[in-house]
Design a protein around this motif. Structure first.
Motif: not given
Length: 512
Positions: A221-243
């Protein structure tokens, strides 16, 4: 994911500097009974010995001494040259150790039945690795043990700044998956390894594969947030953080949740969540980690007294914690205590010659301007180049490190090539800023301006980004905008860089 001035995942930026302390409760701990014929090949490298809350982030949000300087600098250069040669010929360990977890080994993954949980709770990551190696020589079919060893190597590489561990980590994780396909701790380990090498597309792939097997894997779960942030997919990263917050609330998730909010300019929520994380932290590693994240957040807002207070708390928990040592020196410099800052940074890079502190020390030398300081600064920048070569030899994408260091202190053509290559892989605020600045120092300000504006478009409060944007606006004839942007940078963070802050003041004066 504590904020950094660049997004090394070493850093790790980029750094990366994250300590994941949760375990995956649902991980399968069965040990296969087959044997492996090549086990020793993956585990016989020598090891240098080292001398969770149930409250979600969302609810919280709603609520060098004795060594002559020349000999020391020569030793540092020799260290990096030797490390590079060793990594390219034998993949052995770079000598030296950094305890990054306050003496408490992170719970890397649930191990196989044959591996005692006390091994990873022993308080010494290197000794834990040695124990795992011995166990796997006698029980080479323990897929859980291989996954744990792989994750331990990733953590060791991160805490020591030693990318020569990454090939060993990959061998161990691949062996786990060969013994037990789709084993979620090993898949999550591959995600962590990919992120450490700055392969964020790969990190996302493996995190998703791990979550297919275990939707509650904290590491995945944490690696998924990290990856989305570092890919610049910030909206998806926010949803991943909520999940992640809904499934596995705890320190690792809280820090990432906070960073996602900081990137959107919501510093108030980020601070509140980190304070809640610190209040729930019990291990020395977690305390040092979260207190340093709060220190970095305060630093980014120009609140140097608070930053120093949080770094002091981190160092009370772990007096060798690298982000806190580096952050303290940075804050001391910003407050005008350059002598203490240089002493602290010299001690740091003598033991851990990593890119960002090397650049910071070089800039402190340049800002001091004593006889010999320019040569000292050049030697620090040369060490950055040595580290980048070592990282690349071990599969790490180091283009962002190259772009940032070379733009200010090296070959502008190399900076531009590295920045373009990194931008082609991922569009983040950090890569936009790096490419904009590389274009500026190459005399291509018209191309740089849209990127400089993109770097500041999310609301992320970063004085260095604002400084770069203001200089580029002035160079393109937007003097009014330049004055406002440069003033904002200095108002936010008047000591953001030993050299950059003075350059920003000079640029603001010239734009009037």
């Amino acid at each position: 994911m504590p904020p950094r001035t660049n997004d090394n995942a070493t850093p790790d930026t980029d750094a990366d500097t994250h300590t994941d302390t949760g375990t995956d409760a649902d991980a399968d701990t069965h040990t296969d009974t087959g044997t492996g014929t090549d086990a020793d090949a993956d585990i016989d490298a020598p090891d240098a010995p080292d001398a969770a809350s149930d409250t979600s982030a969302a609810s919280a949000a709603s609520a060098t001494s004795g060594v002559p300087p020349r000999r020391r600098r020569s030793a540092q250069l020799g260290f990096c040259a030797l490390a590079l040669a060793v990594a390219m010929t034998a993949g052995a360990v770079v000598v030296g150790a950094l305890r990054d977890d306050g003496g408490t080994a992170p719970a890397l993954a649930t191990t196989g039945a044959g591996v005692s949980q006390q091994v990873l709770a022993s308080g010494d990551l290197d000794r834990s690795i040695t124990s795992l190696q011995a166990h796997l020589r006698s029980q080479p079919a323990d897929f859980g043990g291989w996954a744990t060893l792989g994750l331990a190597y990733v953590e060791q590489a991160r805490t020591k700044g030693d990318p020569s561990r990454y090939p060993q980590a990959q061998k161990a994780l691949d062996r786990s998956l060969k013994l037990r396909p789709r084993y979620d701790p090993a898949l999550a380990g591959r995600a962590a390894l990919a992120a450490a090498r700055h392969d964020f597309t790969g990190a996302l792939k493996y995190a998703d594969l791990a979550l297919e097997q275990n939707p509650y894997s904290e590491r995945a779960l944490c690696s998924r947030i990290d990856a989305l942030v570092e890919l610049g997919r910030y909206g998806e990263a926010s949803k991943a953080a909520d999940l992640a917050d809904s499934r596995r609330p705890g320190v690792p998730v809280f820090t990432r949740y906070a960073y996602v909010h900081e990137l959107r300019g919501d510093v108030k929520t980020a601070r509140r969540v980190l304070r809640q994380a610190l209040a729930t932290a019990t291990s020395r590693g977690d305390i040092a980690y979260v207190a340093s994240a709060l220190g970095q957040l305060a630093w980014n807002q120009g609140d140097y007294d608070s930053a120093l207070s949080f770094y002091a708390r981190a160092l009370a928990a772990d007096d060798g914690y690298l982000p806190a040592l580096e952050g303290r020196a940075r804050a001391q410099a910003a407050k005008g205590d350059r002598a203490a800052a240089i002493t602290g940074m010299e001690q740091l890079v003598q033991r851990y010659p990593l890119p960002q502190p090397l650049v910071e020390l070089g800039e402190l030398y340049e800002a001091r301007g004593k006889t010999g300081d320019r040569e000292k600064a050049r030697e620090q920048y040369a060490l950055v180049n040595a580290w980048v070569s070592l990282a690349r030899a071990n599969g790490v994408d180091a283009d962002l490190d190259t772009a940032l260091a070379a733009a200010d202190h090296g070959d502008h053509r190399a900076a531009l090539k590295a920045a373009r290559d990194e931008w082609a892989r991922r569009h983040t605020v950090h890569t936009a800023d790096a490419l904009a600045w590389a274009l500026h120092v190459s005399g291509r300000d018209a191309e740089a301006l849209p990127l400089a504006r993109e770097a500041t478009a999310t609301g992320y409060r970063n004085a260095s980004f604002l400084y770069h944007r203001g200089v580029i606006e002035r160079a393109t004839g937007h003097r009014k905008e330049a004055r406002a942007t440069l003033a904002s940078a200095l108002e936010l963070h008047p000591g953001f860089s030993p050299l950059g802050a003075e350059a920003a003041r000079a640029a603001l004066k010239a734009a009037r």
